[in-house]
Write a protein that holds these residues in place. Structure first.
Motif, PDB file in Angstrom:
ATOM      1  N   ILE A 186      -1.129 -25.460 -72.579  1.00  0.00           N
ATOM      2  CA  ILE A 186      -2.029 -25.244 -71.271  1.00  0.00           C
ATOM      3  C   ILE A 186      -1.427 -25.419 -70.076  1.00  0.00           C
ATOM      4  N   LYS A 187      -0.575 -26.424 -70.210  1.00  0.00           N
ATOM      5  CA  LYS A 187       0.042 -26.822 -68.789  1.00  0.00           C
ATOM      6  C   LYS A 187       1.290 -25.607 -68.462  1.00  0.00           C
ATOM      7  N   ALA A 188       1.396 -24.967 -69.641  1.00  0.00           N
ATOM      8  CA  ALA A 188       2.622 -23.748 -69.263  1.00  0.00           C
ATOM      9  C   ALA A 188       1.751 -22.410 -68.893  1.00  0.00           C
ATOM     10  N   GLY A 189       0.637 -22.463 -68.829  1.00  0.00           N
ATOM     11  CA  GLY A 189      -0.208 -21.438 -68.327  1.00  0.00           C
ATOM     12  C   GLY A 189      -0.754 -20.471 -69.335  1.00  0.00           C
ATOM     13  N   ASN A 190      -0.855 -21.110 -70.705  1.00  0.00           N
ATOM     14  CA  ASN A 190      -1.762 -20.441 -71.682  1.00  0.00           C
ATOM     15  C   ASN A 190      -3.390 -20.920 -71.676  1.00  0.00           C
ATOM     16  N   HIS A 191      -3.976 -19.783 -71.670  1.00  0.00           N
ATOM     17  CA  HIS A 191      -5.410 -20.218 -71.485  1.00  0.00           C
ATOM     18  C   HIS A 191      -6.248 -20.269 -72.869  1.00  0.00           C
ATOM     19  N   ASP A 192      -5.660 -19.855 -74.039  1.00  0.00           N
ATOM     20  CA  ASP A 192      -6.335 -19.795 -75.229  1.00  0.00           C
ATOM     21  C   ASP A 192      -5.745 -21.211 -76.179  1.00  0.00           C
ATOM     22  N   VAL A 251      -7.512 -22.525 -67.455  1.00  0.00           N
ATOM     23  CA  VAL A 251      -7.744 -21.929 -68.645  1.00  0.00           C
ATOM     24  C   VAL A 251      -9.043 -20.605 -68.268  1.00  0.00           C
ATOM     25  N   LYS A 252      -8.829 -20.346 -67.263  1.00  0.00           N
ATOM     26  CA  LYS A 252      -9.944 -19.318 -66.866  1.00  0.00           C
ATOM     27  C   LYS A 252      -9.776 -17.936 -67.849  1.00  0.00           C
ATOM     28  N   ASN A 253     -11.235 -17.668 -68.362  1.00  0.00           N
ATOM     29  CA  ASN A 253     -11.325 -16.490 -69.286  1.00  0.00           C
ATOM     30  C   ASN A 253     -10.467 -16.813 -70.627  1.00  0.00           C
ATOM     31  N   GLY A 254     -10.255 -18.110 -70.888  1.00  0.00           N
ATOM     32  CA  GLY A 254      -9.643 -18.442 -72.234  1.00  0.00           C
ATOM     33  C   GLY A 254     -10.647 -18.782 -73.119  1.00  0.00           C
ATOM     34  N   ASN A 255      -9.974 -18.823 -74.528  1.00  0.00           N
ATOM     35  CA  ASN A 255     -10.987 -19.283 -75.696  1.00  0.00           C
ATOM     36  C   ASN A 255     -10.643 -20.736 -76.242  1.00  0.00           C
ATOM     37  N   LEU A 256     -11.550 -21.582 -75.707  1.00  0.00           N
ATOM     38  CA  LEU A 256     -11.272 -23.032 -76.044  1.00  0.00           C
ATOM     39  C   LEU A 256     -12.287 -23.442 -77.128  1.00  0.00           C
ATOM     40  N   GLU A 257     -13.054 -22.512 -77.812  1.00  0.00           N
ATOM     41  CA  GLU A 257     -14.100 -23.098 -78.976  1.00  0.00           C
ATOM     42  C   GLU A 257     -13.591 -24.090 -79.503  1.00  0.00           C
ATOM     43  N   LEU A 302      -5.251 -33.176 -67.732  1.00  0.00           N
ATOM     44  CA  LEU A 302      -5.279 -31.651 -67.558  1.00  0.00           C
ATOM     45  C   LEU A 302      -5.594 -31.343 -66.385  1.00  0.00           C
ATOM     46  N   ASP A 303      -5.351 -32.420 -65.140  1.00  0.00           N
ATOM     47  CA  ASP A 303      -5.743 -32.138 -63.645  1.00  0.00           C
ATOM     48  C   ASP A 303      -4.972 -30.623 -63.481  1.00  0.00           C
ATOM     49  N   ASN A 304      -5.464 -30.211 -62.469  1.00  0.00           N
ATOM     50  CA  ASN A 304      -5.116 -28.879 -61.761  1.00  0.00           C
ATOM     51  C   ASN A 304      -4.564 -27.835 -62.684  1.00  0.00           C
ATOM     52  N   CYS A 324      -9.439 -25.648 -63.494  1.00  0.00           N
ATOM     53  CA  CYS A 324     -10.098 -24.143 -63.410  1.00  0.00           C
ATOM     54  C   CYS A 324     -10.619 -24.072 -64.951  1.00  0.00           C
ATOM     55  N   MET A 325     -11.772 -23.746 -65.022  1.00  0.00           N
ATOM     56  CA  MET A 325     -12.468 -23.454 -66.521  1.00  0.00           C
ATOM     57  C   MET A 325     -13.307 -22.143 -66.353  1.00  0.00           C
TER      58      MET A 325
END
Length: 219
Positions: free
Chosen positions: A100-106, A122-128, A117-119, A141-142
């Motif tokens: 996630i910190k590397a920029g992966n949103h799923d 994961v916009k538009n990501g899948n974290l189900e 996970l400050d700052n 950003c969520m």
């Protein structure tokens, strides 16, 4: 040489029922007097449990108390074995956190509990089904992400953006939602939300909240 004194003989004391004369302290005792003194001392100092020895405040000597305490502990241990309470600690999945910190949103079903996970975003990501409990996600950003069945229990989401996110069955019990954005978000199927949490968060006219609660509109 002893000083001169009255010359009493043992027979003369027998008339008065005196059984014993203590020459050193000048005391005399009658038959049964010793037993009476024991009973009187027992009343004053408590019942003797170890060779009739007590202290003046009615307690047993230190070694006796320790012995009885040890006996009690061992007795309880034998009759009711102590139940060991398992201590479970689940650390966050470092690979998932780094992803996630590397920029992966799923990151569906990821173990993120307790992570910082400050700052991050994961916009538009899948974290189900992910575990965000106790996460520190200030200004995260969520928005528009899928958080179905996610646990946010006791998470710090201050300033996080959850606008238009899918929060079906998301659990917000104990979460900090100071200035958290729920603009355009449907919260009707969430769990654990309170009015106090919504009052500290930011909503708009399109935000939907559970029955009985009121959205706090931020301008």
């Amino acid at each position: 040489m002893r000083g001169a004194g009255p010359n009493y003989n043992i027979l003369s004391f027998a008339r008065f029922g005196i059984e014993k004369i203590d020459v050193q302290f000048g005391t005399a005792s009658r038959p049964g007097q010793k037993n009476e003194e024991k009973r009187e001392n027992s009343k004053r100092h408590g019942v003797c449990d170890l060779q009739e020895q007590t202290t003046r405040n009615g307690t047993l000597p230190m070694f006796a108390s320790a012995f009885l305490g040890l006996t009690l502990i061992l007795g309880l241990g034998a009759s009711a074995p102590a139940q060991m309470i398992p201590i479970s600690y689940t650390a966050p999945d470092r690979t998932a956190v780094d992803s996630i910190k590397a920029g992966n949103h799923d990151c569906p079903h990821c173990m993120l509990a307790g992570a910082n996970l400050d700052n991050t975003c994961v916009k538009n990501g899948n974290l189900e089904g992910a575990d965000f409990s106790h996460v520190h996600a200030v200004l995260m950003c969520m928005s528009y992400a899928n958080f179905t069945n996610v646990s946010f229990r006791d998470a710090n989401l201050s300033g996080a953006n959850l606008a238009h996110a899918d929060l079906t069955n998301a659990d917000f019990t104990g979460a900090t939602l100071s200035i958290t954005s729920f603009k355009g978000t449907d919260l009707t199927k969430t769990k654990g939300l309170t009015q106090a949490q919504l009052d500290s968060a930011c909503s708009d006219k399109d935000t939907k909240v559970p029955t009985g609660l009121k959205a706090h509109i931020c301008t």
